[in-house]
Design an enzyme around this catalytic site. Structure first.
Site, short mmCIF file in Angstrom:
data_model
loop_
_atom_site.label_atom_id
_atom_site.label_comp_id
_atom_site.label_asym_id
_atom_site.label_seq_id
_atom_site.Cartn_x
_atom_site.Cartn_y
_atom_site.Cartn_z
N SER A 118 38.63 46.55 50.12
CA SER A 118 39.96 47.08 49.82
C SER A 118 39.79 48.51 49.35
O SER A 118 38.70 48.91 48.92
CB SER A 118 40.61 46.23 48.71
N TYR A 129 39.56 41.63 40.29
CA TYR A 129 39.76 41.86 41.73
C TYR A 129 39.15 43.18 42.16
O TYR A 129 38.38 43.24 43.14
CB TYR A 129 41.24 41.82 42.08
#
Length: 266
Positions: A143, A156
């Site tokens: 990401s 995360y």
């Protein structure tokens, strides 16, 4: 039996989002597929669709990759079915929103297990055979979160930073072997990620959602990057500019800026 082209792809998180887009993209290119996710019903429906539409073979391995023994069980099923993984797409992952001290620990642990441990284990299981053949590909989905710390989504962001670093290291190790290793770093994408992560305003109906890139476009970009041997693939010009700018900014300023942005999502 494997396909005559010996092109079988294993896709994790194949039941929705970018994983589903990868499954359809690869089927369209003639790959046989090993579909992995928790939802067996969704996977079987997808299997039937792909077989009917593209005439490929597809195998459903329903597993919860947050469980430590799941990657080994998947690998044993691969061997039992005499399959050879030519391409590994480590896509499965999820996020969680909120201050770390207030979040449920079991969810944080599951996030680390899925986003980092399962990805690493599957890579370790599949890579040796690729090296023996001097052929294959591994695409890990990270990401744009990988490029900075993430207050309010600390675990995360940290797992995606791990995926980025791990993938770059493996790519360097296998350089010159005929194996491509890439990490795909998308930004926000049309998917159910925000709902799963309970991201407040970002999870609500939002007219801006339709302006986000589709999972199909992100998957196509990632596949093209893997084929070219591009190690780090950041989707979108704005995201590429952001990740480049982060290299030049003081870390303290980045932390403050990310915290302000994430706080606005409450």
């Amino acid at each position: 039996m494997t396909s005559s082209l010996n092109r079988t792809a294993l896709v994790t998180g194949a039941s929705s989002g970018i994983g589903l887009a990868f499954a359809k993209l690869l089927a369209g290119k003639g790959y046989d597929l090993i579909l992995v996710a928790r939802s067996e019903d969704k996977l079987r429906s997808l299997k039937d669709e792909l077989i009917q539409s593209y005439g490929i073979q597809a195998f459903v391995f329903s597993h919860d990759l947050t469980q430590p023994n799941a990657p080994q069980q998947i690998f044993e099923q691969i061997q039992q079915n005499n399959l050879v993984v030519h391409t590994l797409i480590n896509n499965a992952g999820f996020g969680d929103y909120g201050e770390f001290a207030t979040r449920d620990w079991s969810r944080q642990q599951s996030m680390i297990s899925l986003n980092a441990m399962a990805l690493t284990h599957l890579t370790h299981l599949c890579l040796p055979a690729m090296l023996e053949r001097n052929a294959g590909g591994i695409l890990n989905v990270a990401s744009t979160a990988a490029f900075q710390p993430g207050p309010l989504m600390s675990v995360y962001f940290a797992t995606k930073a791990y995926v980025l670093s791990f993938t770059e290291a493996i790519a360097a190790e296998v350089d010159g072997t005929g194996i491509n290793v890439s990490v795909l770093c998308p930004g926000p994408t049309q998917s159910n990620f925000a709902q799963t992560a309970a991201m407040g305003k970002a999870a609500e109906d939002n007219p801006m959602t339709d302006k986000l890139p589709t999972a199909d476009k992100v998957a196509a970009y990632g596949y093209a990057a893997l084929q070219k041997g591009q190690v780090v693939a950041v989707y979108g010009i704005a995201n590429q500019a952001l990740t480049f700018t982060n290299r030049l900014m003081p870390r303290a300023l980045i932390r403050k800026g990310v915290k302000q942005f994430m706080s606005a999502l409450k």
